[in-house]
Motif scaffolding. Structure first.
Motif, PDB file in Angstrom:
ATOM      1  N   HIS A  88     -14.937  28.666 -38.811  1.00 19.01           N
ATOM      2  CA  HIS A  88     -13.855  29.270 -39.595  1.00 19.01           C
ATOM      3  C   HIS A  88     -12.538  28.501 -39.467  1.00 19.01           C
ATOM      4  O   HIS A  88     -11.593  28.781 -40.210  1.00 19.01           O
ATOM      5  CB  HIS A  88     -13.649  30.723 -39.158  1.00 19.01           C
ATOM      6  CG  HIS A  88     -14.810  31.610 -39.474  1.00 19.01           C
ATOM      7  ND1 HIS A  88     -14.913  32.320 -40.648  1.00 19.01           N
ATOM      8  CD2 HIS A  88     -15.941  31.874 -38.781  1.00 19.01           C
ATOM      9  CE1 HIS A  88     -16.046  33.002 -40.654  1.00 19.01           C
ATOM     10  NE2 HIS A  88     -16.688  32.745 -39.527  1.00 19.01           N
ATOM     11  N   LEU A  89     -12.467  27.564 -38.542  1.00 23.47           N
ATOM     12  CA  LEU A  89     -11.209  26.846 -38.327  1.00 23.47           C
ATOM     13  C   LEU A  89     -10.753  26.063 -39.556  1.00 23.47           C
ATOM     14  O   LEU A  89      -9.558  26.092 -39.888  1.00 23.47           O
ATOM     15  CB  LEU A  89     -11.340  25.922 -37.112  1.00 23.47           C
ATOM     16  CG  LEU A  89     -10.053  25.228 -36.665  1.00 23.47           C
ATOM     17  CD1 LEU A  89      -9.000  26.251 -36.241  1.00 23.47           C
ATOM     18  CD2 LEU A  89     -10.343  24.271 -35.502  1.00 23.47           C
ATOM     19  N   PRO A  90     -11.639  25.355 -40.272  1.00 24.82           N
ATOM     20  CA  PRO A  90     -11.177  24.618 -41.463  1.00 24.82           C
ATOM     21  C   PRO A  90     -10.525  25.517 -42.503  1.00 24.82           C
ATOM     22  O   PRO A  90      -9.574  25.092 -43.186  1.00 24.82           O
ATOM     23  CB  PRO A  90     -12.464  23.974 -41.992  1.00 24.82           C
ATOM     24  CG  PRO A  90     -13.347  23.841 -40.803  1.00 24.82           C
ATOM     25  CD  PRO A  90     -13.064  25.070 -39.983  1.00 24.82           C
ATOM     26  N   ALA A  91     -11.002  26.747 -42.636  1.00 27.41           N
ATOM     27  CA  ALA A  91     -10.416  27.651 -43.624  1.00 27.41           C
ATOM     28  C   ALA A  91      -8.982  28.006 -43.266  1.00 27.41           C
ATOM     29  O   ALA A  91      -8.155  28.249 -44.160  1.00 27.41           O
ATOM     30  CB  ALA A  91     -11.260  28.921 -43.741  1.00 27.41           C
ATOM     31  N   GLN A  92      -8.670  28.044 -41.980  1.00 25.53           N
ATOM     32  CA  GLN A  92      -7.291  28.330 -41.577  1.00 25.53           C
ATOM     33  C   GLN A  92      -6.410  27.086 -41.630  1.00 25.53           C
ATOM     34  O   GLN A  92      -5.301  27.128 -42.165  1.00 25.53           O
ATOM     35  CB  GLN A  92      -7.241  28.915 -40.168  1.00 25.53           C
ATOM     36  CG  GLN A  92      -5.798  29.181 -39.714  1.00 25.53           C
ATOM     37  CD  GLN A  92      -5.699  29.755 -38.322  1.00 25.53           C
ATOM     38  OE1 GLN A  92      -6.599  30.443 -37.852  1.00 25.53           O
ATOM     39  NE2 GLN A  92      -4.588  29.493 -37.645  1.00 25.53           N
ATOM     40  N   LEU A  93      -6.891  25.978 -41.083  1.00 28.30           N
ATOM     41  CA  LEU A  93      -6.040  24.791 -40.956  1.00 28.30           C
ATOM     42  C   LEU A  93      -5.948  23.967 -42.223  1.00 28.30           C
ATOM     43  O   LEU A  93      -4.925  23.336 -42.488  1.00 28.30           O
ATOM     44  CB  LEU A  93      -6.557  23.910 -39.815  1.00 28.30           C
ATOM     45  CG  LEU A  93      -6.529  24.495 -38.412  1.00 28.30           C
ATOM     46  CD1 LEU A  93      -6.881  23.426 -37.392  1.00 28.30           C
ATOM     47  CD2 LEU A  93      -5.176  25.120 -38.087  1.00 28.30           C
ATOM     48  N   GLY A  94      -7.022  23.906 -43.000  1.00 23.36           N
ATOM     49  CA  GLY A  94      -7.041  23.048 -44.184  1.00 23.36           C
ATOM     50  C   GLY A  94      -7.540  21.653 -43.849  1.00 23.36           C
ATOM     51  O   GLY A  94      -7.557  21.238 -42.685  1.00 23.36           O
ATOM     52  N   PRO A  95      -7.946  20.884 -44.858  1.00 22.79           N
ATOM     53  CA  PRO A  95      -8.581  19.584 -44.620  1.00 22.79           C
ATOM     54  C   PRO A  95      -7.679  18.549 -43.958  1.00 22.79           C
ATOM     55  O   PRO A  95      -8.144  17.748 -43.143  1.00 22.79           O
ATOM     56  CB  PRO A  95      -9.015  19.136 -46.016  1.00 22.79           C
ATOM     57  CG  PRO A  95      -8.169  19.934 -46.972  1.00 22.79           C
ATOM     58  CD  PRO A  95      -7.922  21.240 -46.291  1.00 22.79           C
ATOM     59  N   GLU A  96      -6.394  18.550 -44.286  1.00 22.09           N
ATOM     60  CA  GLU A  96      -5.504  17.536 -43.714  1.00 22.09           C
ATOM     61  C   GLU A  96      -5.318  17.748 -42.213  1.00 22.09           C
ATOM     62  O   GLU A  96      -5.405  16.794 -41.431  1.00 22.09           O
ATOM     63  CB  GLU A  96      -4.144  17.554 -44.431  1.00 22.09           C
ATOM     64  CG  GLU A  96      -4.185  17.105 -45.868  1.00 22.09           C
ATOM     65  CD  GLU A  96      -4.631  18.206 -46.818  1.00 22.09           C
ATOM     66  OE1 GLU A  96      -4.775  19.381 -46.361  1.00 22.09           O
ATOM     67  OE2 GLU A  96      -4.849  17.912 -47.998  1.00 22.09           O
ATOM     68  N   ALA A  97      -5.067  18.981 -41.814  1.00 23.13           N
ATOM     69  CA  ALA A  97      -4.891  19.259 -40.389  1.00 23.13           C
ATOM     70  C   ALA A  97      -6.195  19.057 -39.619  1.00 23.13           C
ATOM     71  O   ALA A  97      -6.184  18.588 -38.476  1.00 23.13           O
ATOM     72  CB  ALA A  97      -4.380  20.689 -40.188  1.00 23.13           C
ATOM     73  N   MET A  98      -7.308  19.383 -40.238  1.00 28.56           N
ATOM     74  CA  MET A  98      -8.598  19.145 -39.582  1.00 28.56           C
ATOM     75  C   MET A  98      -8.823  17.648 -39.390  1.00 28.56           C
ATOM     76  O   MET A  98      -9.285  17.206 -38.321  1.00 28.56           O
ATOM     77  CB  MET A  98      -9.730  19.752 -40.399  1.00 28.56           C
ATOM     78  CG  MET A  98      -9.834  21.260 -40.322  1.00 28.56           C
ATOM     79  SD  MET A  98     -10.164  21.917 -38.656  1.00 28.56           S
ATOM     80  CE  MET A  98     -11.768  21.191 -38.306  1.00 28.56           C
ATOM     81  N   ALA A  99      -8.517  16.859 -40.409  1.00 25.98           N
ATOM     82  CA  ALA A  99      -8.703  15.401 -40.297  1.00 25.98           C
ATOM     83  C   ALA A  99      -7.818  14.828 -39.198  1.00 25.98           C
ATOM     84  O   ALA A  99      -8.248  13.960 -38.424  1.00 25.98           O
ATOM     85  CB  ALA A  99      -8.408  14.735 -41.642  1.00 25.98           C
TER      86      ALA A  99
END
Length: 454
Positions: free
Chosen positions: A422-433
């Protein structure tokens, strides 16, 4: 793998490496009891930073995963063992030294939160971060998850008290960050990077913790409400006027679970209970309690009770801290840790009630309500596949609800392994990258706590 482990044993004391299956089983799980936890190759229990370094050098040379572990009280699967890896338990590194002149504690990661508190108290000082599990959780685990607790509404969370640390990196190198200084902005904020990283970037072997003057004896207020919604509205009203030393919420299901577990004399008929404390002392405390009482009454409180007796107030705090073990006795648990901004707390709690009703599942909820951090606890029957499926759906829906309210999937327990999807849904792709780039830079082989967080 015996020959390979012999090369590790050669660099460590004789009793540092454990391979006995029965003993290793004690180190496979944290309190979340992640069913996907693997069987480790060995458990390593170092006593020094040098022994941690030796373990990490060996792991890097042989590309063996390493899962750092504190006291095992985590609630998100962050220290679940990895099959064929090493569990690096810090439970033998327990030193606590108080420097009263600098108002700091120099602590090894295996020291328990309660031990640091006790050592500080002997010098008239206080270490504020206080998870409900403060009597059994370790400082290393607190740092790994950036733990909070009942006092964080006023006093903040672990990161606010970490002034320095020694960290062993994935290749065995050790870095010393910060120190016994209240102000220090030299270089990048690497100290903050490691706090809350859940053992994915390095292994903390020493921490310098800020201490503050001992807390004044608190005044306590307890208010009961017919509904959770009314209690949540009271929280919004209270925090709009002041910041109590404590502002906790228990819903009716958690109240009754505690009463079933250890009878504390709580009102079983209440839809919710608020526990508030003021620690400013004197007339100021009287004024704070009055403001809180008026907000509760205006929000429809059925009963408001206050006391200046610290022991009586602590009894209510004990009841609140007992919620997790009390609810655990009702079945298997999926433990949530979602949070929102204070004005959206009523919407979050209403949504959780709706999710419980739609999925026909019990979800008792307790909350550090004063900072919007809630702990909905999904109770299910692990032997019933249908119950497991409904619990999983409710667990996922609660995280989706928090994200939809611009909130977080974890306020203090960490992402671990149970929430990482569920972390990508909160942070978004840029923050995950960006997070992956940092992880790759510090742990290019991916051996530190693989499968956790990212």
């Amino acid at each position: 793998m015996t020959a390979l482990l012999d090369t590790l044993r050669a660099d460590l004391p004789e009793d540092a490496v454990t391979v006995d299956p029965a003993l290793m089983d004690n180190y496979r799980y944290d309190w979340a009891r992640d069913p996907a936890a693997g069987v480790p190759l060995a458990v390593v229990r170092p006593r020094t930073t040098a022994e941690v370094q030796a373990t990490m050098r060996w792991a890097a040379a042989n590309r063996i995963p390493v899962v750092p572990r504190g006291a095992g009280s985590g609630l998100s699967g962050g220290s679940s063992a990895v099959a064929g890896g090493i569990v690096l338990s810090m439970d033998r590194m327990r030193s606590v030294v108080i420097d009263p002149a600098s108002r700091v504690a120099i602590v090894e990661p295996g020291a328990l939160n309660v031990e640091v508190k006790a050592a500080a108290r002997a010098h008239g000082l206080w270490y504020p971060p206080d998870p409900s599990s403060f009597e059994i959780c370790s400082i290393g685990g607190n740092i790994a998850t950036n733990a909070g607790g009942l006092c964080c509404v006023k006093y903040g969370v672990t990161t606010d008290y970490v002034l320095g640390m020694d960290v062993v990196l994935a290749d065995g190198a050790v870095v010393r960050l910060g120190g016994a200084r209240l102000k220090d902005v030299a270089g990048l904020s690497l100290l903050k990077l490691f706090v809350g990283s859940e053992g994915t970037l390095g292994v903390v072997t020493r921490a310098v913790l800020r201490l503050v003057p001992a807390q004044k004896p608190p005044s306590t207020l307890v208010a009961t409400f017919g509904t959770v919604a009314a209690a949540a509205e009271a929280v919004v009203a209270i925090t709009g006027q002041l910041r109590p030393a404590m502002l906790e919420l228990m819903d009716g299901a958690s109240i009754n679970a505690v009463e079933d577990h250890i009878s504390m004399g709580l009102d079983r008929s209440a839809g919710a209970l608020l526990l508030a404390q003021s620690d400013v002392g004197g007339a100021a405390a009287v004024n704070e309690i009055a403001v809180i009482a008026n907000a509760c009454k205006a929000s429809g409180a059925r009963e408001v009770f206050s006391t200046d007796d610290p022991a009586e107030g602590e009894a209510f705090a004990v009841a609140r801290r007992a919620a997790f073990p009390a609810i655990e006795s009702r079945g298997s648990l999926m433990l949530e840790d979602v949070g929102v901004s204070i004005p959206l707390l009523p919407a979050l709690l209403a949504g959780i009630e709706d999710i419980a009703a739609r999925n026909d599942i019990e979800i008792p909820t307790v909350a550090h309500a004063g900072d919007g951090n809630t702990h909905p606890i999904v109770v299910y029957n692990a032997a019933d596949p249908e119950s497991v499926a409904r619990a999983r759906l409710a667990f996922d829906e609660i995280m989706a609800l928090a994200i939809a309210l611009d909130g977080t999937i974890t306020g203090e327990h960490g992402v671990g392994r149970l929430k990482k999807d569920h972390l990508p849904a909160q942070l978004g792709p840029e923050a995950m990258a960006l997070s992956h780039r940092i992880k790759d830079a510090l742990d290019p082989l991916g051996i530190l706590n693989p499968g956790a967080v990212l």
